[in-house]
Motif scaffolding. Structure first.
Motif, PDB file in Angstrom:
ATOM      1  N   ASN A 176       0.879  -1.149  -0.058  1.00 39.62           N
ATOM      2  CA  ASN A 176      -0.109   0.019  -0.132  1.00 39.62           C
ATOM      3  C   ASN A 176       0.730   1.002   0.114  1.00 39.62           C
ATOM      4  O   ASN A 176       1.251   1.701   1.089  1.00 39.62           O
ATOM      5  CB  ASN A 176      -0.852  -0.023   1.176  1.00 39.62           C
ATOM      6  CG  ASN A 176      -1.756   0.951   1.105  1.00 39.62           C
ATOM      7  OD1 ASN A 176      -1.833   2.005   0.469  1.00 39.62           O
ATOM      8  ND2 ASN A 176      -3.112   0.858   1.917  1.00 39.62           N
ATOM      9  N   MET A 177       1.193   1.698  -1.161  1.00 43.44           N
ATOM     10  CA  MET A 177       2.249   2.863  -1.436  1.00 43.44           C
ATOM     11  C   MET A 177       1.401   4.066  -0.839  1.00 43.44           C
ATOM     12  O   MET A 177       2.042   5.239  -0.657  1.00 43.44           O
ATOM     13  CB  MET A 177       2.482   3.126  -2.827  1.00 43.44           C
ATOM     14  CG  MET A 177       3.505   1.733  -3.251  1.00 43.44           C
ATOM     15  SD  MET A 177       5.008   1.782  -2.101  1.00 43.44           S
ATOM     16  CE  MET A 177       5.601   0.350  -3.186  1.00 43.44           C
ATOM     17  N   HIS A 214      -0.812  -7.236  -5.591  1.00 38.73           N
ATOM     18  CA  HIS A 214      -1.657  -5.838  -5.507  1.00 38.73           C
ATOM     19  C   HIS A 214      -0.571  -4.766  -5.167  1.00 38.73           C
ATOM     20  O   HIS A 214      -0.171  -4.843  -3.833  1.00 38.73           O
ATOM     21  CB  HIS A 214      -2.869  -6.333  -4.526  1.00 38.73           C
ATOM     22  CG  HIS A 214      -3.646  -7.092  -5.125  1.00 38.73           C
ATOM     23  ND1 HIS A 214      -4.998  -6.878  -4.704  1.00 38.73           N
ATOM     24  CD2 HIS A 214      -3.812  -7.994  -5.999  1.00 38.73           C
ATOM     25  CE1 HIS A 214      -5.851  -7.850  -5.338  1.00 38.73           C
ATOM     26  NE2 HIS A 214      -5.078  -8.331  -6.208  1.00 38.73           N
ATOM     27  N   PHE A 215      -0.545  -3.639  -5.887  1.00 39.31           N
ATOM     28  CA  PHE A 215      -0.108  -2.532  -5.623  1.00 39.31           C
ATOM     29  C   PHE A 215      -0.914  -1.508  -5.431  1.00 39.31           C
ATOM     30  O   PHE A 215      -1.640  -1.103  -6.482  1.00 39.31           O
ATOM     31  CB  PHE A 215       1.289  -2.129  -6.389  1.00 39.31           C
ATOM     32  CG  PHE A 215       2.641  -2.885  -5.894  1.00 39.31           C
ATOM     33  CD1 PHE A 215       3.499  -1.809  -5.410  1.00 39.31           C
ATOM     34  CD2 PHE A 215       2.850  -4.230  -6.273  1.00 39.31           C
ATOM     35  CE1 PHE A 215       4.993  -2.588  -5.331  1.00 39.31           C
ATOM     36  CE2 PHE A 215       3.869  -4.815  -5.658  1.00 39.31           C
ATOM     37  CZ  PHE A 215       5.105  -4.150  -5.228  1.00 39.31           C
ATOM     38  N   ASP A 216      -1.041  -0.672  -4.535  1.00 38.37           N
ATOM     39  CA  ASP A 216      -2.161   0.389  -4.110  1.00 38.37           C
ATOM     40  C   ASP A 216      -1.542   1.707  -4.062  1.00 38.37           C
ATOM     41  O   ASP A 216      -0.433   1.855  -3.184  1.00 38.37           O
ATOM     42  CB  ASP A 216      -2.973   0.242  -3.070  1.00 38.37           C
ATOM     43  CG  ASP A 216      -4.048  -1.057  -3.534  1.00 38.37           C
ATOM     44  OD1 ASP A 216      -5.067  -0.465  -4.174  1.00 38.37           O
ATOM     45  OD2 ASP A 216      -3.977  -1.958  -3.246  1.00 38.37           O
ATOM     46  N   PHE A 217      -1.768   2.611  -4.839  1.00 35.25           N
ATOM     47  CA  PHE A 217      -1.495   4.022  -4.814  1.00 35.25           C
ATOM     48  C   PHE A 217      -2.637   4.984  -4.544  1.00 35.25           C
ATOM     49  O   PHE A 217      -3.778   4.533  -4.718  1.00 35.25           O
ATOM     50  CB  PHE A 217      -0.610   4.597  -5.827  1.00 35.25           C
ATOM     51  CG  PHE A 217       0.623   3.939  -6.350  1.00 35.25           C
ATOM     52  CD1 PHE A 217       1.735   4.235  -5.862  1.00 35.25           C
ATOM     53  CD2 PHE A 217       0.574   2.640  -7.132  1.00 35.25           C
ATOM     54  CE1 PHE A 217       3.019   3.468  -6.266  1.00 35.25           C
ATOM     55  CE2 PHE A 217       1.553   1.841  -7.432  1.00 35.25           C
ATOM     56  CZ  PHE A 217       2.933   2.149  -7.017  1.00 35.25           C
ATOM     57  N   VAL A 224      -2.431  -8.094 -10.259  1.00 37.08           N
ATOM     58  CA  VAL A 224      -2.005  -9.118 -11.069  1.00 37.08           C
ATOM     59  C   VAL A 224      -2.063 -10.366 -10.594  1.00 37.08           C
ATOM     60  O   VAL A 224      -1.675 -10.433  -9.784  1.00 37.08           O
ATOM     61  CB  VAL A 224      -1.040  -8.701 -11.997  1.00 37.08           C
ATOM     62  CG1 VAL A 224       0.193  -8.808 -11.118  1.00 37.08           C
ATOM     63  CG2 VAL A 224      -0.666  -9.673 -13.312  1.00 37.08           C
ATOM     64  N   ASP A 225      -2.473 -11.728 -11.366  1.00 35.99           N
ATOM     65  CA  ASP A 225      -2.238 -12.944 -10.858  1.00 35.99           C
ATOM     66  C   ASP A 225      -1.146 -13.376 -11.820  1.00 35.99           C
ATOM     67  O   ASP A 225      -1.191 -13.547 -12.909  1.00 35.99           O
ATOM     68  CB  ASP A 225      -3.336 -13.784 -11.055  1.00 35.99           C
ATOM     69  CG  ASP A 225      -4.301 -13.470 -10.169  1.00 35.99           C
ATOM     70  OD1 ASP A 225      -5.659 -13.602 -10.425  1.00 35.99           O
ATOM     71  OD2 ASP A 225      -4.152 -12.705  -8.967  1.00 35.99           O
ATOM     72  N   VAL A 226       0.258 -13.774 -10.844  1.00 33.36           N
ATOM     73  CA  VAL A 226       1.339 -14.445 -11.638  1.00 33.36           C
ATOM     74  C   VAL A 226       1.548 -15.623 -11.309  1.00 33.36           C
ATOM     75  O   VAL A 226       1.311 -16.119 -10.231  1.00 33.36           O
ATOM     76  CB  VAL A 226       2.392 -13.329 -11.356  1.00 33.36           C
ATOM     77  CG1 VAL A 226       3.768 -13.710 -12.010  1.00 33.36           C
ATOM     78  CG2 VAL A 226       2.156 -11.994 -11.623  1.00 33.36           C
ATOM     79  N   ASP A 227       2.092 -16.432 -12.449  1.00 28.83           N
ATOM     80  CA  ASP A 227       2.217 -17.904 -11.989  1.00 28.83           C
ATOM     81  C   ASP A 227       3.689 -17.741 -11.000  1.00 28.83           C
ATOM     82  O   ASP A 227       4.704 -16.987 -11.070  1.00 28.83           O
ATOM     83  CB  ASP A 227       3.136 -18.492 -13.257  1.00 28.83           C
ATOM     84  CG  ASP A 227       3.590 -19.806 -12.953  1.00 28.83           C
ATOM     85  OD1 ASP A 227       2.807 -20.914 -13.370  1.00 28.83           O
ATOM     86  OD2 ASP A 227       4.644 -19.994 -12.554  1.00 28.83           O
TER      87      ASP A 227
END
Length: 304
Positions: A176-177, A214-217, A224-227
Protein backbone atom coordinates in the motif's frame (compact mmCIF):
# COMPACT_ATOMS: atom_id res chain seq x y z
CA UNK A 1 -18.77 -8.81 21.15
CA UNK A 2 -19.23 -9.77 17.52
CA UNK A 3 -18.58 -6.18 16.44
CA UNK A 4 -15.25 -6.00 18.23
CA UNK A 5 -13.10 -8.34 16.19
CA UNK A 6 -9.38 -7.88 16.92
CA UNK A 7 -10.08 -5.43 19.75
CA UNK A 8 -8.36 -7.75 22.24
CA UNK A 9 -4.74 -8.86 22.06
CA UNK A 10 -5.34 -12.11 20.18
CA UNK A 11 -8.08 -14.39 18.92
CA UNK A 12 -7.55 -16.72 21.86
CA UNK A 13 -8.70 -13.94 24.20
CA UNK A 14 -11.87 -13.47 22.19
CA UNK A 15 -12.95 -17.04 21.74
CA UNK A 16 -12.67 -19.07 24.94
CA UNK A 17 -15.53 -21.62 25.15
CA UNK A 18 -17.91 -21.57 28.06
CA UNK A 19 -18.08 -24.18 30.82
CA UNK A 20 -21.83 -24.75 30.91
CA UNK A 21 -23.00 -28.32 31.58
CA UNK A 22 -26.43 -27.68 30.05
CA UNK A 23 -27.49 -29.85 27.14
CA UNK A 24 -26.62 -28.28 23.79
CA UNK A 25 -29.28 -29.16 21.25
CA UNK A 26 -27.31 -27.33 18.57
CA UNK A 27 -24.94 -30.33 18.42
CA UNK A 28 -27.89 -32.58 17.60
CA UNK A 29 -28.17 -30.89 14.21
CA UNK A 30 -26.53 -32.70 11.26
CA UNK A 31 -22.86 -31.79 10.83
CA UNK A 32 -23.53 -30.41 7.34
CA UNK A 33 -26.11 -27.99 8.72
CA UNK A 34 -23.81 -26.89 11.54
CA UNK A 35 -21.07 -26.13 8.99
CA UNK A 36 -23.52 -24.00 7.00
CA UNK A 37 -24.35 -22.05 10.16
CA UNK A 38 -20.67 -21.55 10.94
CA UNK A 39 -20.07 -20.25 7.44
CA UNK A 40 -22.92 -17.77 7.78
CA UNK A 41 -21.78 -16.48 11.17
CA UNK A 42 -17.99 -16.58 10.86
CA UNK A 43 -16.95 -16.06 7.23
CA UNK A 44 -16.23 -12.53 6.00
CA UNK A 45 -16.42 -11.37 2.40
CA UNK A 46 -13.41 -9.13 3.07
CA UNK A 47 -9.97 -10.11 4.28
CA UNK A 48 -9.73 -9.90 8.07
CA UNK A 49 -7.20 -7.29 9.14
CA UNK A 50 -6.15 -5.60 12.35
CA UNK A 51 -7.85 -2.45 13.59
CA UNK A 52 -4.76 -0.46 12.57
CA UNK A 53 -5.43 -1.44 8.94
CA UNK A 54 -9.22 -1.60 8.76
CA UNK A 55 -10.02 1.31 11.07
CA UNK A 56 -13.57 1.12 12.41
CA UNK A 57 -14.91 -0.95 9.53
CA UNK A 58 -17.12 -3.73 10.99
CA UNK A 59 -17.09 -7.26 9.60
CA UNK A 60 -20.47 -8.27 11.03
CA UNK A 61 -19.23 -11.64 12.33
CA UNK A 62 -20.97 -13.38 15.22
CA UNK A 63 -18.06 -14.74 17.23
CA UNK A 64 -20.22 -15.45 20.28
CA UNK A 65 -20.97 -18.93 18.92
CA UNK A 66 -17.39 -19.82 19.80
CA UNK A 67 -18.36 -19.57 23.48
CA UNK A 68 -21.18 -22.15 23.42
CA UNK A 69 -19.05 -25.10 24.54
CA UNK A 70 -15.74 -26.78 23.79
CA UNK A 71 -16.93 -29.00 20.93
CA UNK A 72 -18.66 -26.12 19.15
CA UNK A 73 -15.52 -24.05 19.70
CA UNK A 74 -13.36 -26.70 18.01
CA UNK A 75 -15.71 -27.02 15.04
CA UNK A 76 -16.40 -23.32 14.57
CA UNK A 77 -12.83 -22.08 15.10
CA UNK A 78 -11.58 -24.48 12.44
CA UNK A 79 -14.06 -23.00 9.98
CA UNK A 80 -13.09 -19.47 11.02
CA UNK A 81 -9.36 -19.93 10.45
CA UNK A 82 -9.54 -22.16 7.39
CA UNK A 83 -12.19 -20.33 5.36
CA UNK A 84 -11.41 -16.66 6.03
CA UNK A 85 -8.70 -14.65 4.30
CA UNK A 86 -6.34 -12.89 6.70
CA UNK A 87 -4.49 -9.72 5.82
CA UNK A 88 -1.13 -9.91 7.58
CA UNK A 89 0.81 -6.78 8.47
CA UNK A 90 3.69 -5.88 10.77
CA UNK A 91 3.25 -5.52 14.51
CA UNK A 92 4.04 -1.84 14.95
CA UNK A 93 3.91 -1.75 18.77
CA UNK A 94 6.67 -4.27 19.49
CA UNK A 95 10.42 -4.02 19.57
CA UNK A 96 12.32 -6.10 16.95
CA UNK A 97 13.61 -8.46 19.66
CA UNK A 98 10.02 -9.18 20.75
CA UNK A 99 8.98 -9.93 17.17
CA UNK A 100 11.89 -12.30 16.65
CA UNK A 101 11.16 -14.06 19.95
CA UNK A 102 7.39 -14.42 19.66
CA UNK A 103 6.90 -14.29 15.90
CA UNK A 104 4.26 -11.60 16.29
CA UNK A 105 2.26 -10.54 13.29
CA UNK A 106 -0.69 -8.22 12.99
CA UNK A 107 -3.43 -9.33 13.62
CA UNK A 108 -1.90 -11.42 16.44
CA UNK A 109 -3.10 -14.86 15.39
CA UNK A 110 -1.98 -17.54 17.89
CA UNK A 111 0.96 -19.57 16.57
CA UNK A 112 -0.96 -22.79 17.17
CA UNK A 113 -3.46 -21.62 14.53
CA UNK A 114 -0.94 -20.76 11.82
CA UNK A 115 -1.07 -24.25 10.22
CA UNK A 116 -4.86 -23.88 9.90
CA UNK A 117 -4.68 -20.79 7.69
CA UNK A 118 -5.61 -21.37 4.04
CA UNK A 119 -5.87 -17.88 2.56
CA UNK A 120 -3.31 -15.15 3.23
CA UNK A 121 -2.85 -11.57 2.13
CA UNK A 122 0.63 -10.38 3.17
CA UNK A 123 1.67 -6.74 3.33
CA UNK A 124 5.28 -6.49 2.14
CA UNK A 125 5.65 -3.03 3.66
CA UNK A 126 6.96 -3.18 7.23
CA UNK A 127 5.19 -0.55 9.30
CA UNK A 128 7.00 -0.11 12.61
CA UNK A 129 6.83 3.12 14.57
CA UNK A 130 10.51 2.75 15.46
CA UNK A 131 11.63 1.94 11.91
CA UNK A 132 14.31 4.25 10.61
CA UNK A 133 16.45 4.54 7.51
CA UNK A 134 19.95 5.78 8.18
CA UNK A 135 21.58 7.88 5.48
CA UNK A 136 25.29 7.97 4.95
CA UNK A 137 27.14 11.26 5.09
CA UNK A 138 28.54 12.66 1.88
CA UNK A 139 27.60 14.08 -1.49
CA UNK A 140 26.06 10.79 -2.62
CA UNK A 141 23.93 9.69 0.31
CA UNK A 142 22.33 6.27 0.41
CA UNK A 143 20.29 4.35 2.93
CA UNK A 144 21.60 1.51 5.06
CA UNK A 145 21.15 -2.02 3.74
CA UNK A 146 19.85 -3.26 7.07
CA UNK A 147 16.77 -2.39 9.07
CA UNK A 148 16.20 -4.54 12.16
CA UNK A 149 12.47 -3.81 12.22
CA UNK A 150 11.97 -4.95 8.63
CA UNK A 151 14.21 -7.98 9.13
CA UNK A 152 12.25 -9.03 12.21
CA UNK A 153 8.98 -8.70 10.30
CA UNK A 154 10.27 -10.76 7.35
CA UNK A 155 11.48 -13.40 9.81
CA UNK A 156 7.95 -13.65 11.20
CA UNK A 157 6.51 -13.90 7.69
CA UNK A 158 8.93 -16.72 6.89
CA UNK A 159 7.83 -18.71 9.92
CA UNK A 160 4.18 -18.07 9.06
CA UNK A 161 4.60 -19.29 5.48
CA UNK A 162 6.51 -22.37 6.62
CA UNK A 163 3.76 -23.19 9.11
CA UNK A 164 0.86 -23.00 6.66
CA UNK A 165 2.76 -24.15 3.55
CA UNK A 166 1.28 -27.68 3.29
CA UNK A 167 -2.32 -26.45 3.18
CA UNK A 168 -2.16 -22.88 1.89
CA UNK A 169 -4.55 -22.34 -1.01
CA UNK A 170 -4.22 -18.65 -1.94
CA UNK A 171 -1.56 -16.01 -1.40
CA UNK A 172 -1.75 -12.28 -2.11
CA UNK A 173 1.30 -10.03 -1.77
CA UNK A 174 0.35 -6.39 -1.25
CA UNK A 175 2.06 -3.03 -0.98
CA UNK A 176 0.00 0.00 0.00
CA UNK A 177 2.10 2.88 -1.32
CA UNK A 178 -0.68 5.34 -0.59
CA UNK A 179 -0.27 4.69 3.12
CA UNK A 180 3.44 5.37 3.56
CA UNK A 181 4.39 7.11 0.35
CA UNK A 182 6.94 6.01 -2.20
CA UNK A 183 10.17 6.56 -0.32
CA UNK A 184 13.45 4.93 0.57
CA UNK A 185 11.91 3.07 3.50
CA UNK A 186 9.40 1.47 1.12
CA UNK A 187 12.13 0.15 -1.14
CA UNK A 188 14.12 -1.07 1.88
CA UNK A 189 11.23 -3.23 3.08
CA UNK A 190 10.84 -4.83 -0.35
CA UNK A 191 14.59 -5.27 -0.70
CA UNK A 192 14.88 -7.17 2.57
CA UNK A 193 12.09 -9.52 1.47
CA UNK A 194 13.99 -10.16 -1.76
CA UNK A 195 17.39 -10.89 -0.24
CA UNK A 196 16.19 -12.94 2.72
CA UNK A 197 17.01 -16.47 1.51
CA UNK A 198 14.71 -18.18 4.02
CA UNK A 199 11.77 -16.00 2.99
CA UNK A 200 12.38 -16.77 -0.69
CA UNK A 201 12.66 -20.50 0.05
CA UNK A 202 9.42 -20.36 2.03
CA UNK A 203 7.68 -18.79 -0.99
CA UNK A 204 9.18 -21.40 -3.32
CA UNK A 205 7.96 -24.25 -1.12
CA UNK A 206 4.32 -23.20 -1.41
CA UNK A 207 2.19 -25.56 -3.45
CA UNK A 208 0.06 -22.92 -5.14
CA UNK A 209 -0.03 -22.22 -8.89
CA UNK A 210 -0.58 -18.45 -8.74
CA UNK A 211 0.43 -15.52 -6.56
CA UNK A 212 -1.66 -12.35 -6.58
CA UNK A 213 0.32 -9.11 -6.59
CA UNK A 214 -1.51 -5.95 -5.48
CA UNK A 215 0.10 -2.49 -5.42
CA UNK A 216 -2.09 0.40 -4.30
CA UNK A 217 -1.41 4.12 -4.75
CA UNK A 218 -3.65 7.09 -4.04
CA UNK A 219 -4.23 7.66 -7.76
CA UNK A 220 -3.41 4.27 -9.31
CA UNK A 221 -3.39 0.52 -8.75
CA UNK A 222 -1.80 -2.63 -10.11
CA UNK A 223 -3.52 -5.99 -9.60
CA UNK A 224 -2.21 -9.11 -11.32
CA UNK A 225 -2.14 -12.88 -10.84
CA UNK A 226 1.27 -14.31 -11.68
CA UNK A 227 2.51 -17.86 -12.00
CA UNK A 228 4.32 -18.63 -8.75
CA UNK A 229 7.46 -19.94 -10.47
CA UNK A 230 7.61 -16.89 -12.71
CA UNK A 231 7.29 -14.55 -9.74
CA UNK A 232 10.20 -16.22 -7.97
CA UNK A 233 12.29 -15.69 -11.10
CA UNK A 234 12.06 -11.93 -10.73
CA UNK A 235 13.47 -9.54 -8.16
CA UNK A 236 10.78 -8.12 -5.88
CA UNK A 237 12.39 -4.64 -5.78
CA UNK A 238 12.73 -4.69 -9.57
CA UNK A 239 9.03 -5.46 -9.97
CA UNK A 240 8.21 -2.73 -7.45
CA UNK A 241 10.40 -0.20 -9.23
CA UNK A 242 8.71 -0.95 -12.56
CA UNK A 243 5.32 -0.46 -10.96
CA UNK A 244 6.36 2.77 -9.22
CA UNK A 245 7.90 4.09 -12.43
CA UNK A 246 4.63 3.57 -14.28
CA UNK A 247 2.71 5.14 -11.41
CA UNK A 248 4.94 8.20 -11.69
CA UNK A 249 3.67 8.65 -15.24
CA UNK A 250 0.02 8.76 -14.24
CA UNK A 251 -0.17 12.55 -14.07
CA UNK A 252 1.31 12.79 -17.54
CA UNK A 253 -1.12 10.14 -18.74
CA UNK A 254 -4.04 12.13 -17.41
CA UNK A 255 -2.71 15.20 -19.20
CA UNK A 256 -2.37 13.27 -22.45
CA UNK A 257 -5.88 11.92 -22.01
CA UNK A 258 -7.18 15.46 -22.01
CA UNK A 259 -5.73 15.76 -25.52
CA UNK A 260 -7.38 12.60 -26.76
CA UNK A 261 -5.07 9.95 -25.35
CA UNK A 262 -6.32 6.70 -23.87
CA UNK A 263 -5.69 5.43 -20.35
CA UNK A 264 -7.50 2.84 -18.23
CA UNK A 265 -9.23 4.52 -15.30
CA UNK A 266 -11.45 2.68 -12.85
CA UNK A 267 -15.02 3.94 -13.07
CA UNK A 268 -15.53 3.13 -9.41
CA UNK A 269 -12.60 5.00 -7.84
CA UNK A 270 -11.15 7.16 -10.58
CA UNK A 271 -7.74 5.55 -10.14
CA UNK A 272 -5.55 4.58 -13.08
CA UNK A 273 -5.10 0.88 -13.81
CA UNK A 274 -1.36 0.35 -14.31
CA UNK A 275 -1.77 -3.21 -15.56
CA UNK A 276 -1.83 -2.46 -19.33
CA UNK A 277 1.39 -0.42 -19.12
CA UNK A 278 3.29 -2.85 -16.91
CA UNK A 279 2.17 -6.06 -18.59
CA UNK A 280 3.31 -4.62 -21.90
CA UNK A 281 6.85 -4.46 -20.50
CA UNK A 282 6.48 -8.05 -19.31
CA UNK A 283 5.25 -9.34 -22.65
CA UNK A 284 8.45 -11.13 -23.51
CA UNK A 285 9.60 -11.73 -19.94
CA UNK A 286 9.25 -14.84 -17.83
CA UNK A 287 6.11 -13.40 -16.24
CA UNK A 288 4.52 -13.07 -19.64
CA UNK A 289 5.47 -16.58 -20.71
CA UNK A 290 4.00 -18.00 -17.51
CA UNK A 291 0.76 -16.17 -18.17
CA UNK A 292 0.16 -13.18 -15.94
CA UNK A 293 -3.50 -12.22 -15.83
CA UNK A 294 -4.91 -8.96 -14.58
CA UNK A 295 -7.55 -8.52 -11.91
CA UNK A 296 -9.34 -5.31 -12.80
CA UNK A 297 -10.39 -3.23 -9.82
CA UNK A 298 -13.97 -3.01 -11.03
CA UNK A 299 -14.24 -6.80 -10.87
CA UNK A 300 -12.79 -7.45 -7.42
CA UNK A 301 -12.92 -5.81 -4.03
CA UNK A 302 -10.31 -3.19 -3.29
CA UNK A 303 -8.15 -4.53 -0.41
CA UNK A 304 -8.00 -2.39 2.67
Amino acid sequence: MHKNLFRAGSFSELAQPGHSTARCRFLELPAELRLMIYDYLLISRDALASRAIRGDKPYGLSLTILRVNHLVYLEASSVFYQNNEFHIGSWSQSEPSDILKHGQIDPPIPRARWPSLRNLSIDLMANHKTASVELSQGPTSFWARDDTNCEAYVCSLTTLLESCSPHLETLKLTANMGRSGVNRKSVMSLSICDRDCQFVRALAALKIPKISVHFDFRDAFFYVDVDAKAFLGRSIPLIACQIMFCQAQTKLDRLLASFGGSISISKRTGRIDLSPMILKTWKHSCLGRFGATTNLEDEIANPS
